[in-house]
Design a protein around this motif. Sequence first.
Motif, PDB file in Angstrom:
ATOM      1  N   TYR A  16      28.819 107.960 -81.928  1.00 28.56           N
ATOM      2  CA  TYR A  16      29.776 108.822 -82.621  1.00 28.56           C
ATOM      3  C   TYR A  16      31.203 108.499 -82.183  1.00 28.56           C
ATOM      4  N   LEU A  17      32.146 108.747 -83.057  1.00 24.47           N
ATOM      5  CA  LEU A  17      33.553 108.494 -82.745  1.00 24.47           C
ATOM      6  C   LEU A  17      34.073 109.445 -81.680  1.00 24.47           C
ATOM      7  N   ALA A  18      33.680 110.684 -81.756  1.00 27.29           N
ATOM      8  CA  ALA A  18      34.154 111.688 -80.791  1.00 27.29           C
ATOM      9  C   ALA A  18      33.457 111.497 -79.455  1.00 27.29           C
ATOM     10  N   GLN A  21      29.737 109.288 -77.954  1.00 28.11           N
ATOM     11  CA  GLN A  21      28.385 109.754 -77.681  1.00 28.11           C
ATOM     12  C   GLN A  21      27.349 108.935 -78.438  1.00 28.11           C
ATOM     13  N   ASN A  22      26.280 108.534 -77.744  1.00 32.50           N
ATOM     14  CA  ASN A  22      25.160 107.827 -78.378  1.00 32.50           C
ATOM     15  C   ASN A  22      24.075 108.816 -78.746  1.00 32.50           C
ATOM     16  N   ALA A  23      23.422 108.582 -79.878  1.00 32.40           N
ATOM     17  CA  ALA A  23      22.375 109.495 -80.328  1.00 32.40           C
ATOM     18  C   ALA A  23      21.453 108.779 -81.302  1.00 32.40           C
ATOM     19  N   LEU A  24      20.255 109.347 -81.476  1.00 31.70           N
ATOM     20  CA  LEU A  24      19.352 108.912 -82.536  1.00 31.70           C
ATOM     21  C   LEU A  24      19.513 109.858 -83.714  1.00 31.70           C
ATOM     22  N   LEU A  30      22.578 110.440 -90.908  1.00 28.18           N
ATOM     23  CA  LEU A  30      23.541 109.329 -90.863  1.00 28.18           C
ATOM     24  C   LEU A  30      24.464 109.369 -92.071  1.00 28.18           C
ATOM     25  N   PHE A  31      23.911 109.595 -93.265  1.00 30.74           N
ATOM     26  CA  PHE A  31      24.766 109.600 -94.456  1.00 30.74           C
ATOM     27  C   PHE A  31      25.616 110.870 -94.535  1.00 30.74           C
ATOM     28  N   ARG A  32      25.097 111.997 -94.085  1.00 29.00           N
ATOM     29  CA  ARG A  32      25.899 113.227 -94.108  1.00 29.00           C
ATOM     30  C   ARG A  32      27.079 113.143 -93.149  1.00 29.00           C
ATOM     31  N   GLU A  33      26.890 112.476 -92.021  1.00 29.90           N
ATOM     32  CA  GLU A  33      27.925 112.403 -90.984  1.00 29.90           C
ATOM     33  C   GLU A  33      28.505 111.002 -90.874  1.00 29.90           C
ATOM     34  N   ALA A  34      28.445 110.235 -91.953  1.00 31.90           N
ATOM     35  CA  ALA A  34      28.853 108.828 -91.924  1.00 31.90           C
ATOM     36  C   ALA A  34      30.303 108.640 -91.487  1.00 31.90           C
ATOM     37  N   ALA A  35      31.180 109.564 -91.880  1.00 27.22           N
ATOM     38  CA  ALA A  35      32.597 109.431 -91.516  1.00 27.22           C
ATOM     39  C   ALA A  35      32.838 109.733 -90.042  1.00 27.22           C
ATOM     40  N   GLU A  36      31.888 110.393 -89.372  1.00 24.45           N
ATOM     41  CA  GLU A  36      32.036 110.768 -87.967  1.00 24.45           C
ATOM     42  C   GLU A  36      31.349 109.787 -87.028  1.00 24.45           C
ATOM     43  N   ILE A  37      30.522 108.909 -87.577  1.00 31.13           N
ATOM     44  CA  ILE A  37      29.792 107.933 -86.770  1.00 31.13           C
ATOM     45  C   ILE A  37      30.570 106.632 -86.739  1.00 31.13           C
ATOM     46  N   GLY A  38      30.789 106.110 -85.524  1.00 30.64           N
ATOM     47  CA  GLY A  38      31.565 104.885 -85.403  1.00 30.64           C
ATOM     48  C   GLY A  38      30.788 103.646 -85.809  1.00 30.64           C
ATOM     49  N   ASP A  39      29.579 103.494 -85.253  1.00 31.45           N
ATOM     50  CA  ASP A  39      28.845 102.254 -85.493  1.00 31.45           C
ATOM     51  C   ASP A  39      27.387 102.432 -85.095  1.00 31.45           C
ATOM     52  N   LEU A  40      26.561 101.468 -85.467  1.00 30.90           N
ATOM     53  CA  LEU A  40      25.191 101.396 -84.978  1.00 30.90           C
ATOM     54  C   LEU A  40      25.225 100.958 -83.519  1.00 30.90           C
ATOM     55  N   SER A  41      24.202 101.326 -82.767  1.00 32.48           N
ATOM     56  CA  SER A  41      24.147 100.981 -81.351  1.00 32.48           C
ATOM     57  C   SER A  41      22.790 100.370 -81.042  1.00 32.48           C
ATOM     58  N   CYS A  42      22.596  99.128 -81.454  1.00 30.04           N
ATOM     59  CA  CYS A  42      21.292  98.494 -81.310  1.00 30.04           C
ATOM     60  C   CYS A  42      21.462  96.976 -81.264  1.00 30.04           C
ATOM     61  N   PRO A  43      20.419  96.237 -80.876  1.00 29.76           N
ATOM     62  CA  PRO A  43      20.514  94.777 -80.799  1.00 29.76           C
ATOM     63  C   PRO A  43      20.773  94.146 -82.163  1.00 29.76           C
ATOM     64  N   LEU A 185      32.774  94.947 -90.397  1.00 26.25           N
ATOM     65  CA  LEU A 185      32.847  96.191 -89.637  1.00 26.25           C
ATOM     66  C   LEU A 185      34.101  96.960 -90.011  1.00 26.25           C
ATOM     67  N   ALA A 186      34.079  98.278 -89.741  1.00 26.71           N
ATOM     68  CA  ALA A 186      35.234  99.130 -90.049  1.00 26.71           C
ATOM     69  C   ALA A 186      35.312 100.250 -89.014  1.00 26.71           C
ATOM     70  N   LYS A 187      36.210 101.191 -89.254  1.00 25.81           N
ATOM     71  CA  LYS A 187      36.453 102.255 -88.281  1.00 25.81           C
ATOM     72  C   LYS A 187      35.299 103.237 -88.173  1.00 25.81           C
ATOM     73  N   ASN A 188      34.478 103.363 -89.199  1.00 28.68           N
ATOM     74  CA  ASN A 188      33.303 104.234 -89.142  1.00 28.68           C
ATOM     75  C   ASN A 188      32.170 103.618 -89.953  1.00 28.68           C
ATOM     76  N   ILE A 189      30.978 104.176 -89.788  1.00 26.23           N
ATOM     77  CA  ILE A 189      29.807 103.590 -90.426  1.00 26.23           C
ATOM     78  C   ILE A 189      29.878 103.714 -91.951  1.00 26.23           C
ATOM     79  N   LYS A 190      30.537 104.740 -92.451  1.00 27.51           N
ATOM     80  CA  LYS A 190      30.687 104.881 -93.894  1.00 27.51           C
ATOM     81  C   LYS A 190      31.413 103.684 -94.477  1.00 27.51           C
TER      82      LYS A 190
END
Length: 488
Positions: A16-18, A21-24, A30-43, A185-190
């Motif tokens: 998350y951008l704020a 924080q990492n989360a599953l 993911l789509f509801r909070e797409a503007a608040e999520i920075g990026d994926l966190s995986c290999p 890539l961009a500033k958020n996942i959206k």
Amino acid sequence: MITFNLISDPWIPVRYLAGGQNALVSLSTLFREAAEIGDLSCPAHERISIMRLLVCITQTALGAPETSDDWPDFGSEMETQIPLYLEDEGIAVHFNLFGEGPRFLQDCTIARERKFQEHSSWIVFHLASGNNYTLFDHEGGTQRSLPADILGRALITFQNFSPPVGKHTAYGFCSENSCLHTLLLAKNIKRSILLNCIDHETIKKSFQGGIGRPVWEEGSASDPLALSSYLYRLVPVHRKLWFKDASTLYKSYDGISYPLFKSSGIRESSQTVVAGEKGRFLLRCSAARSVWRDLHALTIERLADGTGIGPLTIQSHFDELLEYPVFPIFAGGLVFENTASLTSVVESSLSIPSMMLHQAGRNCFLAGANFAEISEQCLLNALKKYSEAQKVQKTMPKQRAASFFWNSLEYNIALLLGIVRDTAIMDGKSFGEGDDPWTLAVRTAARQAYDHVCSRATPRQLQAYAAGLKVLLPKAKKPQPSKEPVSL
């Protein structure tokens, strides 16, 4: 009975951008909070596979703009429209990981016999099972129950990157030729998802089956055109699998034969095609060759017929990317040995100057990369001279020196990209002629690599070291006086 649905249950690792924080999260979250999520966190392999799924869902629910000029308003209602699409009963049921009904990327017709059983760890690339090495996992061959979120990521990754094994001789889309994949890539996942979508015009030029429908709507494709369509290929059912439980699955030796690039010329939107002496091929991942050395291939200017170009995503958003000073990318993939054994994961994140989308910017970058390759050859020649001067039969660690050299340059690649953005730094000189930042970095890297492998403990070694230095750092030639008569 185990129940797990990818739309409602958490399985995608995000940051998350704020507060970072990492989360599953689930697909719906993911789509509801797409503007608040920075990026994926995986290999790398999971990132590529999950992004393909997110793009597929987005373009299934929202469609695609007609041309590359129609992007500004596309996707503005992602947070509301896509969750409504996913939570429809007719769609959500296809995203179950277990159960007797429809399942996500599994085939209910598979023979459920003991001889087709396999440990579920067989589809987890980093675990020791099947052809995978046991270096970092000593439980290979044992039956272990894996969490549903790991199985969800493993399933979609295996269907994308499945190597040819046994009677199944076809590559997965993402593993063909151990190819490199590039994501914007961009500033958020959206914004990242939207940048990795492509327009109808690009789809028509690149996919014989057009935009098509995704596998959860199309089902088992009987129409050959479906196998060549954009959405159907984004989330493939490359191998026939069925989870018996969290520790065991059934597998078939046969798979679905999708048209691959080598036979059909169809490539995925994240792949790059390059031209060689033997024709066109997919740009490969390499553990020995840094991704930045092939940036020029990713940024080839858009061609009228849509052929022989970099990733389709960059071409579809070409005009938009030109408006930014730099645009960030993620590039990576898996490297397989002897077709089936995974040897390494390659990944790199870079910010590319938009000047690289112009021929002048690419020429500047290529000149810098060529200077580095010339300097590597000087380094290898210096090591040869060092070995000859010792007058002993000793093989120099050339590969170790070359790796040290290129790793050093990878840390300083921003210097070359900075010159691409502002060529005035060169002061009209070529690389190697002046004291620009990239020239100094390359020379320093070559000298450090030479020092790293050349011992200087004895007089003979010191003499050999000095002889090699003359090759590595030759003196500049004095300008010859002009022979033309001087007019008074």
